[in-house]
Motif scaffolding. Structure first.
Motif, short mmCIF file in Angstrom:
data_model
loop_
_atom_site.label_atom_id
_atom_site.label_comp_id
_atom_site.label_asym_id
_atom_site.label_seq_id
_atom_site.Cartn_x
_atom_site.Cartn_y
_atom_site.Cartn_z
N MET A 1 -9.47 12.09 8.58
CA MET A 1 -8.06 11.98 8.87
C MET A 1 -7.27 12.06 7.57
SD MET A 1 -6.20 8.95 10.97
CE MET A 1 -5.81 7.67 9.83
N ALA A 2 -6.40 13.02 7.46
CA ALA A 2 -5.61 13.23 6.26
C ALA A 2 -4.46 12.23 6.19
CB ALA A 2 -5.07 14.66 6.23
N THR A 3 -4.22 11.72 5.00
CA THR A 3 -3.11 10.81 4.79
C THR A 3 -1.81 11.61 4.75
OG1 THR A 3 -4.56 9.41 3.48
CG2 THR A 3 -2.20 9.05 3.23
N LYS A 4 -0.80 11.12 5.42
CA LYS A 4 0.49 11.80 5.39
C LYS A 4 1.09 11.67 3.99
CE LYS A 4 3.10 9.99 8.40
NZ LYS A 4 3.90 9.43 9.47
N LEU A 5 1.69 12.75 3.51
CA LEU A 5 2.29 12.73 2.18
C LEU A 5 3.39 11.68 2.06
CD1 LEU A 5 2.39 16.49 1.14
CD2 LEU A 5 0.91 14.67 0.28
N SER A 6 4.12 11.44 3.14
CA SER A 6 5.16 10.40 3.08
C SER A 6 4.55 9.02 2.86
CB SER A 6 6.02 10.42 4.35
OG SER A 6 5.24 10.18 5.50
N ASP A 7 3.35 8.79 3.39
CA ASP A 7 2.66 7.52 3.16
C ASP A 7 2.16 7.42 1.72
OD1 ASP A 7 3.11 6.79 5.80
OD2 ASP A 7 1.11 7.39 6.47
N VAL A 8 1.65 8.53 1.20
CA VAL A 8 1.20 8.55 -0.20
C VAL A 8 2.38 8.27 -1.11
CG1 VAL A 8 0.28 10.02 -2.04
CG2 VAL A 8 -0.73 10.11 0.25
N PHE A 9 3.52 8.92 -0.83
CA PHE A 9 4.72 8.70 -1.63
C PHE A 9 5.14 7.23 -1.59
CE2 PHE A 9 9.36 8.35 -1.90
CZ PHE A 9 9.55 8.85 -3.17
N ALA A 10 5.19 6.65 -0.40
CA ALA A 10 5.58 5.25 -0.26
C ALA A 10 4.63 4.34 -1.04
CB ALA A 10 5.63 4.86 1.21
N ASP A 11 3.33 4.58 -0.92
CA ASP A 11 2.36 3.77 -1.66
C ASP A 11 2.55 3.92 -3.17
OD1 ASP A 11 1.21 2.83 0.69
OD2 ASP A 11 -0.49 4.23 0.62
N LEU A 12 2.74 5.14 -3.60
CA LEU A 12 2.90 5.41 -5.04
C LEU A 12 4.13 4.70 -5.59
CD1 LEU A 12 1.77 7.08 -7.43
CD2 LEU A 12 3.27 8.93 -6.69
N VAL A 13 5.25 4.81 -4.90
CA VAL A 13 6.49 4.19 -5.36
C VAL A 13 6.38 2.67 -5.33
CG1 VAL A 13 8.94 3.86 -4.82
CG2 VAL A 13 7.95 6.16 -4.78
N ARG A 14 5.83 2.10 -4.26
CA ARG A 14 5.73 0.64 -4.17
C ARG A 14 4.77 0.09 -5.22
NH1 ARG A 14 8.52 3.14 -1.27
NH2 ARG A 14 9.58 2.45 0.58
N CYS A 15 3.67 0.79 -5.45
CA CYS A 15 2.74 0.35 -6.50
C CYS A 15 3.41 0.41 -7.87
CB CYS A 15 1.48 1.20 -6.49
SG CYS A 15 0.37 0.87 -5.11
N GLU A 16 4.10 1.51 -8.14
CA GLU A 16 4.77 1.65 -9.43
C GLU A 16 5.78 0.54 -9.63
OE1 GLU A 16 7.93 2.70 -12.23
OE2 GLU A 16 8.17 2.51 -10.07
N THR A 17 6.58 0.26 -8.61
CA THR A 17 7.61 -0.79 -8.72
C THR A 17 6.98 -2.15 -8.99
OG1 THR A 17 9.07 0.43 -7.24
CG2 THR A 17 9.52 -1.92 -7.51
N ARG A 18 5.93 -2.47 -8.25
CA ARG A 18 5.30 -3.78 -8.42
C ARG A 18 4.61 -3.91 -9.78
NH1 ARG A 18 5.17 -6.73 -3.70
NH2 ARG A 18 5.96 -5.58 -1.90
N LEU A 19 3.94 -2.84 -10.22
CA LEU A 19 3.31 -2.87 -11.54
C LEU A 19 4.35 -2.98 -12.65
CD1 LEU A 19 0.50 -0.20 -11.03
CD2 LEU A 19 0.19 -2.68 -11.32
#
Length: 147
Positions: A1-19
């Motif tokens: 099952m491929a991850t939706k790019l919008s989910d990857v984007f959300a994860d990337l942004v939220r991780c960056e913000t928290r880090l």
């Protein structure tokens, strides 16, 4: 099952913000600086003689915001402006001895916290994918500020 790019984007942004926020807290606590200041110091340590425009391009932020950040670092005695022999309209930025010492100490703090928080979460493939994405965005000049 491929991850939706919008989910990857959300994860990337939220991780960056928290880090970024966690780094802000730790750097402020230990060194009296924030992540953006560390990033400027780190860049100048690795690229002495950069100009304000070079920092703005590296971090994809406006010249005005970059100049204000540089002014703050200069007031604290961590960087100095030197005349640019190739262009009198700009200055070359260099770390002072105090700035170099701060960049070194803060770098150890950043490495320690990133190791603690990220650890082995990123394998080589993930790191290479982010590096390729960044290179493509930079090559195509995508996401640069307009002013």
């Amino acid at each position: 099952m491929a991850t939706k790019l919008s989910d990857v984007f959300a994860d990337l942004v939220r991780c960056e913000t928290r880090l970024y926020n966690a780094l802000n807290d730790r750097l402020r606590e230990r060194h009296g600086i924030v992540t953006s200041q560390y990033e400027f110091l780190r860049h100048l340590r690795e690229h002495p003689g950069s100009r304000v425009a070079d920092l703005a391009a590296e971090f994809a932020i406006g010249i005005g915001a970059t100049s204000k950040g540089v002014d703050r670092l200069e007031r604290r005695g961590w960087i100095a402006r030197q005349p640019n022999p190739a262009d009198r309209r700009s200055s070359l930025l260099v770390l002072t001895a105090e700035g170099a010492s701060l960049a070194e100490a803060a770098g150890r703090t950043v490495t320690e916290l990133l190791t603690e928080l990220v650890g082995d979460a990123f394998d080589d493939a993930a790191g290479q994918a982010l590096s390729r994405l960044r290179a493509t965005l930079e090559r195509d000049r995508i996401g640069l500020p307009t002013g």
